[in-house]
Design a protein around this motif. Structure first.
Motif, mmCIF file in Angstrom:
data_model
loop_
_atom_site.group_PDB
_atom_site.id
_atom_site.type_symbol
_atom_site.label_atom_id
_atom_site.label_comp_id
_atom_site.label_asym_id
_atom_site.label_seq_id
_atom_site.Cartn_x
_atom_site.Cartn_y
_atom_site.Cartn_z
ATOM 1 N N ALA A 135 0.831 -1.212 0.000
ATOM 2 C CA ALA A 135 0.000 0.000 0.000
ATOM 3 C C ALA A 135 0.861 1.256 0.000
ATOM 4 O O ALA A 135 0.584 2.210 -0.741
ATOM 5 C CB ALA A 135 -0.931 -0.009 1.205
ATOM 6 N N LEU A 136 1.913 1.271 0.797
ATOM 7 C CA LEU A 136 2.750 2.469 0.850
ATOM 8 C C LEU A 136 3.610 2.612 -0.398
ATOM 9 O O LEU A 136 3.986 3.736 -0.765
ATOM 10 C CB LEU A 136 3.593 2.466 2.116
ATOM 11 C CG LEU A 136 2.764 2.735 3.379
ATOM 12 C CD1 LEU A 136 3.589 2.546 4.631
ATOM 13 C CD2 LEU A 136 2.177 4.125 3.342
ATOM 14 N N SER A 137 3.901 1.525 -1.082
ATOM 15 C CA SER A 137 4.582 1.627 -2.378
ATOM 16 C C SER A 137 3.669 2.298 -3.397
ATOM 17 O O SER A 137 4.112 3.135 -4.194
ATOM 18 C CB SER A 137 4.992 0.250 -2.873
ATOM 19 O OG SER A 137 5.919 -0.325 -2.005
ATOM 20 N N LEU A 138 2.399 1.942 -3.357
ATOM 21 C CA LEU A 138 1.435 2.587 -4.263
ATOM 22 C C LEU A 138 1.262 4.067 -3.927
ATOM 23 O O LEU A 138 1.175 4.911 -4.828
ATOM 24 C CB LEU A 138 0.092 1.865 -4.202
ATOM 25 C CG LEU A 138 0.075 0.429 -4.745
ATOM 26 C CD1 LEU A 138 -1.271 -0.226 -4.483
ATOM 27 C CD2 LEU A 138 0.400 0.427 -6.221
ATOM 28 N N VAL A 139 1.212 4.386 -2.644
ATOM 29 C CA VAL A 139 1.091 5.784 -2.229
ATOM 30 C C VAL A 139 2.304 6.583 -2.699
ATOM 31 O O VAL A 139 2.174 7.720 -3.174
ATOM 32 C CB VAL A 139 0.920 5.890 -0.696
ATOM 33 C CG1 VAL A 139 1.111 7.308 -0.201
ATOM 34 C CG2 VAL A 139 -0.427 5.357 -0.286
ATOM 35 N N THR A 140 3.490 6.004 -2.581
ATOM 36 C CA THR A 140 4.702 6.682 -3.037
ATOM 37 C C THR A 140 4.643 6.951 -4.536
ATOM 38 O O THR A 140 5.005 8.036 -5.000
ATOM 39 C CB THR A 140 5.943 5.842 -2.707
ATOM 40 O OG1 THR A 140 5.968 5.589 -1.311
ATOM 41 C CG2 THR A 140 7.214 6.555 -3.099
ATOM 42 N N GLY A 141 4.194 5.952 -5.297
ATOM 43 C CA GLY A 141 4.065 6.150 -6.741
ATOM 44 C C GLY A 141 3.072 7.235 -7.091
ATOM 45 O O GLY A 141 3.318 8.055 -7.986
ATOM 46 N N LEU A 142 1.949 7.273 -6.402
ATOM 47 C CA LEU A 142 0.948 8.304 -6.668
ATOM 48 C C LEU A 142 1.453 9.695 -6.289
ATOM 49 O O LEU A 142 1.194 10.672 -6.994
ATOM 50 C CB LEU A 142 -0.344 7.988 -5.920
ATOM 51 C CG LEU A 142 -1.110 6.743 -6.385
ATOM 52 C CD1 LEU A 142 -2.281 6.465 -5.456
ATOM 53 C CD2 LEU A 142 -1.584 6.943 -7.817
ATOM 54 N N LEU A 143 2.160 9.793 -5.173
ATOM 55 C CA LEU A 143 2.697 11.092 -4.762
ATOM 56 C C LEU A 143 3.804 11.559 -5.698
ATOM 57 O O LEU A 143 3.914 12.757 -5.987
ATOM 58 C CB LEU A 143 3.210 11.023 -3.325
ATOM 59 C CG LEU A 143 2.151 10.962 -2.227
ATOM 60 C CD1 LEU A 143 2.816 10.789 -0.873
ATOM 61 C CD2 LEU A 143 1.282 12.200 -2.246
ATOM 62 N N ALA A 144 4.632 10.632 -6.152
ATOM 63 C CA ALA A 144 5.726 11.008 -7.051
ATOM 64 C C ALA A 144 5.188 11.464 -8.403
ATOM 65 O O ALA A 144 5.823 12.289 -9.081
ATOM 66 C CB ALA A 144 6.683 9.844 -7.225
ATOM 67 N N ALA A 145 4.028 10.955 -8.804
ATOM 68 C CA ALA A 145 3.450 11.348 -10.094
ATOM 69 C C ALA A 145 2.894 12.764 -10.058
ATOM 70 O O ALA A 145 2.685 13.368 -11.112
ATOM 71 C CB ALA A 145 2.348 10.363 -10.475
#
Length: 101
Positions: free
Chosen positions: A64-74
């Protein structure tokens, strides 16, 4: 075949009861290595429902936090993606880590 250790080869014990222990022969053999202890710990750590639940919580938190990181980085360079490792470490420690301890 067991090796016999002479009294001159063994260190001199000190303290209470040293004379009684001084004449006992040493047991030959190896102490368990790090790999052996690690394998034993890993086999014992997965027994029961709480360790399995804790590992599941840790895996789902990491995904879940990997997905959050990807969304924030985008979002761009102004996104708070640099705060995710702090959030991830706290979530893993208080989530799965605390349950396992």
């Amino acid at each position: 075949m067991a090796a016999i250790v002479s009294p001159s080869d063994s260190p001199r014990p000190s303290g209470a009861g040293a004379r009684e222990r001084a004449h006992l022969p040493r047991r030959p053999g190896r102490t368990p290595g790090l790999t052996t202890l690690l394998v034993l710990g890993m086999s014992l750590a997965r027994r029961g429902i709480l360790p399995v639940a804790s590992i599941g919580i840790c895996i789902s938190t990491a995904i879940a936090l990997s997905l959050v990181t990807g969304l924030l980085a985008a979002r761009g360079p102004q996104s708070p993606a640099h705060d995710v490792p702090l959030l991830a470490s706290s979530a893993l420690a208080w989530g799965g880590g605390f349950l396992l301890a």
